[in-house]
Write an enzyme that holds these catalytic residues in place. Structure first.
Site, PDB file in Angstrom:
ATOM      1  N   LYS A  78       0.748  -0.901   0.193  1.00  0.00           N
ATOM      2  CA  LYS A  78       0.272   0.027   0.061  1.00  0.00           C
ATOM      3  C   LYS A  78       1.251   1.121  -0.537  1.00  0.00           C
ATOM      4  O   LYS A  78       2.067   1.508   0.344  1.00  0.00           O
ATOM      5  CB  LYS A  78      -1.228   0.011   1.336  1.00  0.00           C
ATOM      6  CG  LYS A  78      -1.892   1.081   1.618  1.00  0.00           C
ATOM      7  CD  LYS A  78      -2.952   0.756   2.362  1.00  0.00           C
ATOM      8  CE  LYS A  78      -4.191   1.834   2.570  1.00  0.00           C
ATOM      9  NZ  LYS A  78      -5.093   2.037   4.164  1.00  0.00           N
ATOM     10  N   SER A 155     -10.075   1.987   3.112  1.00  0.00           N
ATOM     11  CA  SER A 155      -8.854   2.939   2.206  1.00  0.00           C
ATOM     12  C   SER A 155      -7.941   1.852   1.553  1.00  0.00           C
ATOM     13  O   SER A 155      -7.190   2.448   0.318  1.00  0.00           O
ATOM     14  CB  SER A 155      -8.027   3.560   2.410  1.00  0.00           C
ATOM     15  OG  SER A 155      -6.824   3.151   3.995  1.00  0.00           O
ATOM     16  N   SER A 179      -9.950   0.032   7.358  1.00  0.00           N
ATOM     17  CA  SER A 179      -9.946  -0.135   5.735  1.00  0.00           C
ATOM     18  C   SER A 179      -9.142  -1.164   5.343  1.00  0.00           C
ATOM     19  O   SER A 179      -8.745  -1.138   4.043  1.00  0.00           O
ATOM     20  CB  SER A 179      -8.540   1.827   5.894  1.00  0.00           C
ATOM     21  OG  SER A 179      -8.861   2.443   5.649  1.00  0.00           O
TER      22      SER A 179
END
Lengths: 488, 497
Positions: A78, A155, A179
């Site tokens: 990420k 997210s 998330s």
């Protein structure tokens, strides 16, 4: 040779150990998949050349007898984790071409264990969002679809999408209010947020420090355990890191849940819960019962205050954490007529709407005259929520809930209504506020054929029980559905 | 919030046509912790290094960087708390003070707002006026001591249109020591800072170097009618010498009185002291005051001190200035004045004790305070850099005590020592200054003096005061080296006194 990208991480590690294929072959197969899957917009930055070099080096290490926990596995990161020499954006324009000279502790751990990094994954800007639509690099598309493009959740949407579409064997993610777990639920993947403090926050771009926690998104519960074992560990550079050894979580997967007490919180039965989700939850209860667990009704009375409290605490911390993005030392800078003007122009241009909204909320709730009514009160709610769980642990060992209140939704549908968007976190924020581990396991499909996840919440530091219960759920659900590869 | 019951001594009142005023003063002293690394990073804290050479990723506010508290700094704060006779808080917490500025890379300063590491305390000060008169002791309350990060330094004068930033200082640990508004005159304020400086130096928790800015004061000043209602205060930032503190208070108090007597109101504001013009001017008004949005720093855990840790620090405390002063008076028999001056600073006190060891304490204190401190003062040299060491000064005193030289000759020897010409023994030897104690030689000089001044010798029998004249003659003849006692004795005998 069968398609190497269809393998689980565990299977791929075994395959390389047996010499069925090399890391280089495995990595190249995934690079091809990544290129095919470009329309998913899962990556912000790819590092394919370094990946191939890395895979070759890994094969050489293996040949010389050095085999790390993640040896040769092509994974993706990420883009909230700082990676040395590789641009790190946090999904924002404000970081510009920022390229860290340092490596986050989590990714450093994984590199030390032999990871091959394919690139940096898209995300909501500064991890603020539940649909991956706030990214400055465009929305991520869910590999699962029905007529229209769907969001992968957020997210960690890039992480979830990439794993669901077999672009990588697993990915890192972060979870501040859900998330990791919500996108896992929306993409048919497994995502675990460990106990707060298990994974070092050092080198991970901060959103809300007291809630942020890294974890993996993976194809199976066991894969998630393998990844988390590598990511976690005490780090003296993070004062909130827990000084404890990393247990054998892989070993916990598959253990019997006979006699395990599973709590079912009545407060999670919210108004307007989709029937598919209620039915899946009920099914989950039956599966756990059938596996020998004892089902215990529990009460978490302050649950309804969790979401509002979260949306005070998280923006408050964010408003302060994001103050450093001022255009002075790195990243975007838009010169103005004086210092204040430069700050304003830089931050107006650099931050997207959602980030600006949260900075304003956070600034407001910390302001003189409002602090007690908002921030302090939210902290009190937080204490109550911790206490709710403490009470629950008297009668149960783990808690079963839905992960998210809906399946994947259409791109653009909720983005203009922040409150609707925030409601995505309703089942996940409580564990962030209480610092507890929570995992989402794909458990079924809704009527329109989209994946839905169930969540297991455990005691602080008791990821072992979470993995045990999650793998029981996984076994019972037998979730094997995959999205049709329309993007190729 | 504050009350200020004590009324100033009348001598400290400011009297104008409209009546009397008293000044109410409170101080916030920032003392840089004597630590080799910063409060939350491993960067060095050396003074005067090239710009931006002592900056870690944490100090520069890079993405994802986290603070880790330097335990040494906590220990120094606790130590200082004991020096202030203050309550040590076993629970304290770091908060973020949020504001934007170029020399603040994180966008917030990590400080302690709600729960400081040290709570209330009290110290006793002795104000001394410009003529050196010592006033009555005054107790000054300590409100709190907390730890915080220093900011970087903005440099505005290197370029007409650009500001440069040096982050070397950014993140350095400061102890902010907040007094109660217990001071009533500029002299009390500077005596307070002097006392604090003595305490932190005795403890070794801060070097107290005001020139380098390692100890600096924010001065809060207001005026009121004696014993009346408190006035609005102004805060004068970063005043960095005792003299400037007094000047700034004097100026500010006058300014307040002028405004009030003209029917105006005092604006609560933050001001700067211009040491060149000797005046204060507005830095920012109350309207511009920041809302710092303090909240607990979520990157750091609260500090929970073990009682045993605090007890250990207490047991290891060095002797504090007040205790040392009492000991100097009791053990060395020094007058209060000597004891106070010598114990006002650890370096002075240590120096004196080395000089006094095995020697007459009063002679040692005279030579240390009058001769050495006088010479240092005149030369503008700090005691740490004294050209005459404590042992060397002791060596000189030894030669006085064993009658090798007279006190008068010794002063000359001292001047040469101060000029770097060597040890007392070396100079005495080189310059042939050894006192004449040979009775025969002295007798001969006495005889010659009497013979040369026969008429005076006759008169001396009637007027013994003339003895001094003869002593002078003999000393002159011996170039000051004759033992004065022997000269006296022989003269008395020969003159029949």
């Amino acid at each position: 040779m069968s398609d190497l990208t269809k393998m689980t991480l565990s299977g791929a590690l075994d395959g390389m150990a047996k010499g069925d294929f090399s890391s280089e072959e495995l990595t190249k197969a995934h690079i091809d998949a990544c290129m095919d899957g470009a329309d998913l917009n899962a990556f912000i930055t790819t590092t394919f050349e370094q990946a191939i070099e890395g895979a070759k080096a890994s094969d050489a290490r293996r040949a010389s007898g050095t085999v790390g926990k993640l040896e040769g596995a092509p994974l993706a990161i990420k883009d909230l984790f700082c990676t040395e020499g590789v641009k790190t954006t946090a999904g924002s324009k404000i970081l510009g071409d920022f390229t860290p000279t340092y490596e986050s502790t989590v990714t450093a751990n994984m590199k030390a264990d032999g990871m091959v990094m394919l690139g940096k994954l898209n995300l909501d800007e500064f991890a603020m969002g539940s649909s991956n639509e706030t990214s400055a690099f465009g929305p991520v598309i869910n590999p699962w679809r029905n007529d229209v493009d769907l969001v992968p959740g957020g997210s960690s949407g890039g992480s979830a999408s990439a794993v669901a579409a077999d672009l990588c064997l697993g990915a890192t993610a972060t979870d501040t209010g859900g998330s990791i777990r919500q996108p896992a639920s929306l993409t048919g993947t497994v995502g675990i947020k460990p106990t707060y403090g298990r994974c070092s926050r050092w080198g991970t771009v901060a959103f809300a420090s007291s809630l942020d926690q890294a974890g993996p998104i993976a194809k199976t519960v066991k894969d998630s355990a393998i990844l988390l074992e590598s990511m976690a560990g005490y780090d003296p550079k993070d004062s909130t890191s827990i000084n404890a050894d990393v247990p054998d979580w892989v070993g916990a997967c598959g253990q019997s849940v006979k006699g395990l007490r599973i709590g079912i919180p009545k407060e999670y039965q919210i108004d307007g819960m989709p029937a598919d989700i209620q039915a899946l939850w009920d099914q989950g209860i039956e599966w756990m019962k059938a596996a020998g667990a004892e089902i215990v009704p529990i009460s978490l009375p302050h649950t309804k205050y969790a979401l509002p409290a979260y949306y005070v605490v998280a923006p408050a911390e964010a408003s302060s954490n994001l103050a450093r993005y001022d255009g002075m030392r790195y990243g975007l800078r838009v010169d103005g007529k004086d210092l204040a003007d430069t700050y304003e122009r830089t931050r107006t241009e650099g931050f997207g709407d959602e980030v600006r909204r949260r900075i304003m909320i956070g600034t407001y709730v910390l302001s003189a005259g409002y602090y007690d009514a908002y921030y302090l009160r939210a902290q009190k709610v937080r204490t109550r929520i911790v206490q709710d769980f403490e009470n629950a642990w008297e009668t149960c060992d783990a808690i079963l809930t839905p992960t998210a209140p809906s399946a994947a939704f259409a791109v653009g549908r909720k983005v203009s209504d922040p409150v609707q968007m925030y409601l995505n976190d309703i089942f996940t924020v409580t564990t962030n506020l209480a610092g507890l581990p929570g995992i989402s396991v794909p458990a079924g499909l809704d009527k329109s054929g989209l994946p839905l996840g169930l969540q297991i919440i455990g005691r602080a530091m008791d990821e072992a029980t979470v993995f045990k219960a999650a793998s029981a759920l996984e076994d019972a659900a037998g979730f094997t559905a995959k999205p049709e590869a329309w993007w190729k | 919030m504050f009350i200020a019951p004590r009324i100033a001594d009348k001598k400290d009142w400011i009297t104008t046509d409209t009546g009397d005023w008293e000044i109410i003063i409170g101080l916030e002293v920032h003392a840089q912790v004597a630590s080799e690394s910063k409060l939350f990073s491993g960067s060095a804290t050396d003074y005067g290094s090239a710009p931006n050479t002592q900056v870690s990723l944490v100090d520069a506010g890079m993405p994802g960087m986290l603070p880790v508290v330097n335990e040494f700094c906590i220990e120094q704060a606790v130590k200082t708390g004991f020096g202030l006779n203050a309550k040590i808080n076993l629970f304290s917490r770091f908060d973020r003070k949020n504001y934007f500025y170029v020399d603040l890379p994180q966008g917030y300063q990590i400080s302690q707002f709600e729960f400081p590491v040290v709570g209330e305390g009290e110290i006793e000060i002795l104000p001394i006026d410009a003529d050196g008169n010592v006033g009555e002791p005054v107790n000054v309350g300590i409100e709190r001591l907390h730890l915080e990060q220093d900011a970087g330094k903005s440099v505005h004068d290197l370029s007409p249109d650009e500001t440069y930033v040096d982050l070397n200082r950014c993140g350095v640990a400061l102890m902010e020591i907040v007094s109660k508004p217990d001071m009533r005159s500029p002299e009390e304020a500077s005596a307070y800072v002097e006392k604090l400086r003595g305490i932190v130096r005795a403890l070794g928790t801060c070097d107290g170097d005001m020139e380098k800015g390692n100890l600096r004061a924010d001065v809060n000043v207001s005026v009121r009618r004696p014993g009346g209602e408190l006035g609005t205060r102004c805060e004068i930032k970063n005043v960095n010498s005792m003299r400037f503190i007094r000047q700034a208070i004097n100026y500010e108090a006058r300014r307040h009185i002028d405004i009030l007597e003209a029917g105006g109101e005092i604006d609560q504001e933050t001001r700067l002291f211009d040491s060149v013009k000797g005046e204060t001017r507005t830095m920012r008004s109350k309207e511009d005051a920041h809302d710092y949005r303090y909240f607990p720093d979520p990157d750091l855990l609260p500090i929970k001190l073990e009682q045993s840790f605090v007890d250990r620090i207490k047991s290891e405390l060095p002797e504090m200035p007040d205790v040392r002063k009492a000991r100097f008076m009791a053990d060395y028999g020094l007058p209060e004045y000597d004891a106070r001056i010598l114990t006002s600073d650890k370096v002075k006190a240590d120096f004196y004790e080395t000089v006094a060891k095995g020697r007459d304490p009063k002679i040692a204190s005279n030579w240390t305070m009058v001769e050495l401190f006088g010479a240092l003062n005149k030369a503008g040299v700090e005691l740490e850099d004294s050209p005459v060491s404590a042992d060397a000064l002791g060596g000189l005193i030894d030669r006085i005590l064993d009658d090798t030289i007279s006190g008068k000759i010794a002063k000359g020897v001292f001047e040469k020592m101060f000029a770097g010409e060597g040890t007392a023994d070396g100079i005495i030897e080189r310059d042939g200054l050894k006192q004449v104690t040979d009775m025969g030689a002295i007798e001969a000089m006495v005889d010659k003096a009497i013979a040369d001044n026969a008429a005076q010798a006759e008169k001396a029998k009637e007027n013994p005061k003339l003895l001094g004249f003869f002593v002078g003659q003999v000393m002159k003849a011996s170039q000051g080296k004759a033992n004065p006692q022997a000269v006296n004795e022989i003269l008395r005998k020969k003159l029949g006194l």
